[in-house]
Design a protein around this motif. Structure first.
Motif, short mmCIF file in Angstrom:
data_model
loop_
_atom_site.label_atom_id
_atom_site.label_comp_id
_atom_site.label_asym_id
_atom_site.label_seq_id
_atom_site.Cartn_x
_atom_site.Cartn_y
_atom_site.Cartn_z
N MET A 203 14.08 53.19 9.22
CA MET A 203 13.58 53.16 7.87
C MET A 203 13.96 51.86 7.16
SD MET A 203 11.75 54.85 5.96
CE MET A 203 11.44 55.88 4.62
N LEU A 204 15.19 51.42 7.36
CA LEU A 204 15.66 50.21 6.72
C LEU A 204 14.88 48.99 7.22
CD1 LEU A 204 17.74 48.98 4.79
CD2 LEU A 204 19.25 48.69 6.75
N PHE A 205 14.60 48.97 8.54
CA PHE A 205 13.82 47.84 9.08
C PHE A 205 12.41 47.82 8.51
CE2 PHE A 205 16.95 48.11 12.64
CZ PHE A 205 17.47 46.84 12.47
N ALA A 206 11.81 48.97 8.34
CA ALA A 206 10.46 49.04 7.79
C ALA A 206 10.43 48.53 6.36
CB ALA A 206 9.94 50.47 7.86
N GLU A 207 11.44 48.92 5.57
CA GLU A 207 11.52 48.44 4.19
C GLU A 207 11.75 46.93 4.15
OE1 GLU A 207 14.10 50.60 1.59
OE2 GLU A 207 13.52 52.52 2.50
N PHE A 208 12.60 46.44 5.04
CA PHE A 208 12.86 44.99 5.09
C PHE A 208 11.58 44.23 5.40
CE2 PHE A 208 13.59 41.30 7.83
CZ PHE A 208 14.23 40.47 6.92
N PHE A 209 10.86 44.65 6.41
CA PHE A 209 9.63 43.94 6.78
C PHE A 209 8.55 44.09 5.72
CE2 PHE A 209 11.53 44.10 11.06
CZ PHE A 209 11.44 42.75 11.35
N THR A 210 8.51 45.23 5.06
CA THR A 210 7.55 45.40 3.97
C THR A 210 7.86 44.42 2.84
OG1 THR A 210 7.32 47.74 4.51
CG2 THR A 210 6.60 47.06 2.32
N TRP A 211 9.15 44.29 2.50
CA TRP A 211 9.53 43.34 1.46
C TRP A 211 9.31 41.91 1.93
CZ3 TRP A 211 13.16 39.43 1.48
CH2 TRP A 211 13.33 38.78 0.27
N TRP A 212 9.74 41.60 3.16
CA TRP A 212 9.70 40.23 3.67
C TRP A 212 8.27 39.69 3.71
CZ3 TRP A 212 13.70 37.01 4.65
CH2 TRP A 212 13.41 35.82 5.29
N TYR A 213 7.35 40.46 4.20
CA TYR A 213 5.97 40.01 4.34
C TYR A 213 5.12 40.35 3.12
CZ TYR A 213 7.09 38.87 9.10
OH TYR A 213 7.65 38.31 10.21
N GLY A 214 5.69 41.02 2.14
CA GLY A 214 4.95 41.38 0.92
C GLY A 214 5.55 40.69 -0.29
N ARG A 215 6.41 41.43 -0.98
CA ARG A 215 6.98 40.95 -2.24
C ARG A 215 7.86 39.70 -2.05
NH1 ARG A 215 5.42 40.30 -6.87
NH2 ARG A 215 7.13 39.64 -8.16
N GLY A 216 8.59 39.63 -0.97
CA GLY A 216 9.44 38.46 -0.72
C GLY A 216 8.65 37.18 -0.58
N PHE A 217 7.53 37.26 0.11
CA PHE A 217 6.66 36.09 0.30
C PHE A 217 6.06 35.65 -1.04
CE2 PHE A 217 2.86 33.91 2.04
CZ PHE A 217 3.52 33.03 2.89
N ILE A 218 5.65 36.62 -1.86
CA ILE A 218 5.11 36.32 -3.18
C ILE A 218 6.19 35.73 -4.07
CG2 ILE A 218 4.13 37.39 -5.25
CD1 ILE A 218 2.74 39.38 -3.33
N ASP A 219 7.42 36.26 -3.99
CA ASP A 219 8.54 35.71 -4.77
C ASP A 219 8.83 34.27 -4.37
OD1 ASP A 219 8.87 37.97 -6.26
OD2 ASP A 219 10.61 38.72 -5.13
#
Length: 120
Positions: free
Chosen positions: A1-17
Motif C-alpha cells: 500500500m505504501l509503495f502504491a501511494e508513493f508512486f501515485t504521488w511521485w508520478y502525479g502530485r510530486g511531478f506537478i509540484d
C-alpha cells in the motif's frame, strides 16, 4: 500500500509540484532582480545623480560630462544585472529540463542499483 501511494504521488502530485517550484523560482529570480524596472530605467543616471547645467559654458560642459558618465555607469550596472538574470534563468531552465526528465526515472534507479550490486 505504501509503495502504491508513493508512486501515485511521485508520478502525479510530486511531478506537478516539481514543475510549479521551478516556475516559481524563475518568477522569483526575475522579480528579485527587478528586471522589469531595470529595463525601464536602463538609460537613467546612476542613483539619479544629475549635475545642474546652469551657469557658464564651462559649468554646462562639466555637467554634460558628469551626467553622461552617470548615465553610462547606470547603464553598465543595470545591463550587467539584466545579463546575470538572463544567465541564471537559462541555467534554471536547463536544470528544470534535466530535473523533469530525471524525475520519472529516479524510482527506477533503486531496483537497478540492487541488480548492479548483486551482479558484482
Amino acid at each position: 500500500m505504501l509503495f502504491a501511494e508513493f508512486f501515485t504521488w511521485w508520478y502525479g502530485r510530486g511531478f506537478i509540484d516539481l514543475y510549479s517550484r521551478l516556475k516559481r523560482a524563475g518568477v522569483s529570480i526575475w522579480s528579485r532582480l527587478s528586471v522589469g524596472i531595470l529595463l525601464r530605467t536602463l538609460f537613467d543616471p546612476w542613483k539619479r545623480i544629475v549635475t545642474d547645467s546652469s551657469g557658464s559654458i564651462t559649468d554646462k560642459s562639466r555637467a554634460l560630462l558628469d551626467n553622461t558618465v552617470s548615465r553610462f555607469v547606470g547603464f553598465s550596472i543595470r545591463f550587467i544585472v539584466i545579463i546575470s538574470a538572463l544567465v541564471i534563468e537559462v541555467l534554471l531552465v536547463l536544470f528544470g529540463i534535466v530535473a523533469m526528465v530525471a524525475w520519472p526515472l529516479a524510482p527506477l534507479l533503486i531496483p537497478l542499483s540492487f541488480l548492479v550490486g548483486l551482479a558484482r
